[in-house]
Design a protein around this motif. Structure first.
Motif, PDB file in Angstrom:
ATOM      1  N   PHE A 106       5.769  -4.739  -9.450  1.00  0.00           N
ATOM      2  CA  PHE A 106       5.377  -3.552  -8.698  1.00  0.00           C
ATOM      3  C   PHE A 106       5.959  -2.287  -9.339  1.00  0.00           C
ATOM      4  CE2 PHE A 106       6.298  -0.678  -5.043  1.00  0.00           C
ATOM      5  CZ  PHE A 106       5.017  -0.484  -4.570  1.00  0.00           C
ATOM      6  N   LYS A 107       7.254  -2.297  -9.597  1.00  0.00           N
ATOM      7  CA  LYS A 107       7.902  -1.119 -10.182  1.00  0.00           C
ATOM      8  C   LYS A 107       7.458  -0.888 -11.625  1.00  0.00           C
ATOM      9  CE  LYS A 107      11.918  -0.636  -7.212  1.00  0.00           C
ATOM     10  NZ  LYS A 107      13.384  -0.598  -7.144  1.00  0.00           N
ATOM     11  N   GLN A 108       7.246  -1.946 -12.386  1.00  0.00           N
ATOM     12  CA  GLN A 108       6.771  -1.776 -13.761  1.00  0.00           C
ATOM     13  C   GLN A 108       5.404  -1.104 -13.792  1.00  0.00           C
ATOM     14  OE1 GLN A 108       7.207  -5.164 -16.554  1.00  0.00           O
ATOM     15  NE2 GLN A 108       8.520  -6.071 -14.974  1.00  0.00           N
ATOM     16  N   ILE A 110       4.150   0.926 -11.513  1.00  0.00           N
ATOM     17  CA  ILE A 110       4.337   2.320 -11.113  1.00  0.00           C
ATOM     18  C   ILE A 110       4.895   3.137 -12.274  1.00  0.00           C
ATOM     19  CG2 ILE A 110       5.728   3.853  -9.647  1.00  0.00           C
ATOM     20  CD1 ILE A 110       5.348   1.733  -7.403  1.00  0.00           C
ATOM     21  N   GLU A 111       5.896   2.595 -12.956  1.00  0.00           N
ATOM     22  CA  GLU A 111       6.519   3.315 -14.076  1.00  0.00           C
ATOM     23  C   GLU A 111       5.530   3.528 -15.223  1.00  0.00           C
ATOM     24  OE1 GLU A 111       9.466   4.800 -13.896  1.00  0.00           O
ATOM     25  OE2 GLU A 111       9.703   3.963 -11.880  1.00  0.00           O
ATOM     26  N   ARG A 112       4.562   2.647 -15.363  1.00  0.00           N
ATOM     27  CA  ARG A 112       3.546   2.787 -16.418  1.00  0.00           C
ATOM     28  C   ARG A 112       2.379   3.663 -15.987  1.00  0.00           C
ATOM     29  NH1 ARG A 112       3.583  -3.467 -18.527  1.00  0.00           N
ATOM     30  NH2 ARG A 112       5.619  -3.321 -19.513  1.00  0.00           N
ATOM     31  N   GLY A 113       2.448   4.196 -14.768  1.00  0.00           N
ATOM     32  CA  GLY A 113       1.419   5.122 -14.306  1.00  0.00           C
ATOM     33  C   GLY A 113       0.197   4.473 -13.689  1.00  0.00           C
ATOM     34  N   LYS A 114       0.258   3.199 -13.358  1.00  0.00           N
ATOM     35  CA  LYS A 114      -0.881   2.516 -12.735  1.00  0.00           C
ATOM     36  C   LYS A 114      -1.095   3.056 -11.323  1.00  0.00           C
ATOM     37  CE  LYS A 114      -4.103  -0.536 -12.050  1.00  0.00           C
ATOM     38  NZ  LYS A 114      -5.414  -0.225 -12.579  1.00  0.00           N
ATOM     39  N   THR A 115      -2.325   3.389 -10.995  1.00  0.00           N
ATOM     40  CA  THR A 115      -2.656   3.852  -9.656  1.00  0.00           C
ATOM     41  C   THR A 115      -2.726   2.653  -8.721  1.00  0.00           C
ATOM     42  OG1 THR A 115      -3.935   5.680 -10.568  1.00  0.00           O
ATOM     43  CG2 THR A 115      -4.362   5.083  -8.275  1.00  0.00           C
ATOM     44  N   LEU A 116      -1.964   2.731  -7.638  1.00  0.00           N
ATOM     45  CA  LEU A 116      -1.954   1.676  -6.631  1.00  0.00           C
ATOM     46  C   LEU A 116      -2.564   2.215  -5.345  1.00  0.00           C
ATOM     47  CD1 LEU A 116       1.662   0.288  -7.127  1.00  0.00           C
ATOM     48  CD2 LEU A 116      -0.437  -0.658  -8.017  1.00  0.00           C
ATOM     49  N   GLN A 117      -3.245   1.347  -4.626  1.00  0.00           N
ATOM     50  CA  GLN A 117      -3.804   1.717  -3.333  1.00  0.00           C
ATOM     51  C   GLN A 117      -2.864   1.175  -2.262  1.00  0.00           C
ATOM     52  OE1 GLN A 117      -7.319  -0.453  -2.053  1.00  0.00           O
ATOM     53  NE2 GLN A 117      -8.242   1.467  -1.364  1.00  0.00           N
ATOM     54  N   PHE A 118      -2.357   2.073  -1.401  1.00  0.00           N
ATOM     55  CA  PHE A 118      -1.408   1.689  -0.364  1.00  0.00           C
ATOM     56  C   PHE A 118      -2.072   1.673   0.999  1.00  0.00           C
ATOM     57  CE2 PHE A 118       1.319   3.128  -3.722  1.00  0.00           C
ATOM     58  CZ  PHE A 118       2.453   2.336  -3.616  1.00  0.00           C
ATOM     59  N   VAL A 119      -1.686   0.719   1.832  1.00  0.00           N
ATOM     60  CA  VAL A 119      -2.084   0.737   3.231  1.00  0.00           C
ATOM     61  C   VAL A 119      -1.255   1.844   3.878  1.00  0.00           C
ATOM     62  CG1 VAL A 119      -2.031  -0.547   5.404  1.00  0.00           C
ATOM     63  CG2 VAL A 119      -2.675  -1.708   3.291  1.00  0.00           C
ATOM     64  N   PRO A 120      -1.884   2.767   4.635  1.00  0.00           N
ATOM     65  CA  PRO A 120      -1.120   3.854   5.251  1.00  0.00           C
ATOM     66  C   PRO A 120      -0.002   3.314   6.147  1.00  0.00           C
ATOM     67  CG  PRO A 120      -3.479   4.241   5.476  1.00  0.00           C
ATOM     68  CD  PRO A 120      -3.315   2.851   4.928  1.00  0.00           C
ATOM     69  N   MET A 121       1.108   4.023   6.152  1.00  0.00           N
ATOM     70  CA  MET A 121       2.291   3.565   6.894  1.00  0.00           C
ATOM     71  C   MET A 121       1.998   3.350   8.383  1.00  0.00           C
ATOM     72  SD  MET A 121       4.746   3.204   4.735  1.00  0.00           S
ATOM     73  CE  MET A 121       6.423   3.622   5.085  1.00  0.00           C
TER      74      MET A 121
END
Length: 160
Positions: A106-108, A110-121
């Motif tokens: 997950f962190k790798q 993000i650090e590489r700039g991959k766009t992730l889709q998040f479920v809203p909090m």
């Protein structure tokens, strides 16, 4: 009342058929199906990917670096070549290792700039953060325990 007893003779240790799991993943790839992947670490400290597709129910593929690279090559570019992945050569995390494979991947990303889709909090329940990384041939799904440290990290990155 008599107690019941079970006697096991010649009890053998059950070994996971990782070569069979590798072949099942290869079959999904040969069909060019989209693959959903979740990365996890088992109770036995072995890192694994939980794989499934529209025609194949979920199964575990224990990972080494070559297997991980192979899976990512398929997700990103549709590459199916599995030369020298050696699915039988896997190792468990040692004590003290950062053994949370899901968080590490997950962190790798993000650090590489991959766009992730998040479920809203506001839609999340039970103290988890759910996200998904989409690729050409499938998705990586994440379900991470919500901690102050993780929320701070994601807020700092402007992701939540």
């Amino acid at each position: 009342m008599n107690s019941l007893n079970i006697y096991f003779e010649n009890q053998t240790e059950r070994v996971y058929d990782n070569n069979g799991a590798h072949d099942a993943a290869k079959l999904i790839m040969r069909k060019y199906e989209n693959m959903d992947i979740q990365f996890k670490t088992g109770k036995d400290k072995f890192p694994y990917a939980w794989l499934e597709s529209k025609s194949t129910a979920g199964f575990k593929l224990i990972l080494n670096q070559k297997e991980l690279t192979w899976l990512m090559g398929y997700l990103q570019e549709g590459k199916t070549e599995d030369l020298e992945t050696e699915p039988e050569k896997v190792e468990a995390y040692k004590e003290g290792d950062n053994s949370d494979l899901q968080m590490s991947i997950f962190k790798q990303l993000i650090e590489r700039g991959k766009t992730l889709q998040f479920v809203p909090m506001f839609r999340e329940t039970n103290g988890y953060i759910t996200a998904c990384a989409s690729y050409q041939k499938g998705k990586i799904k994440f379900r991470l325990k919500r901690t102050d440290e993780l929320v701070e990290y994601l807020t700092e990155k402007g992701l939540i």
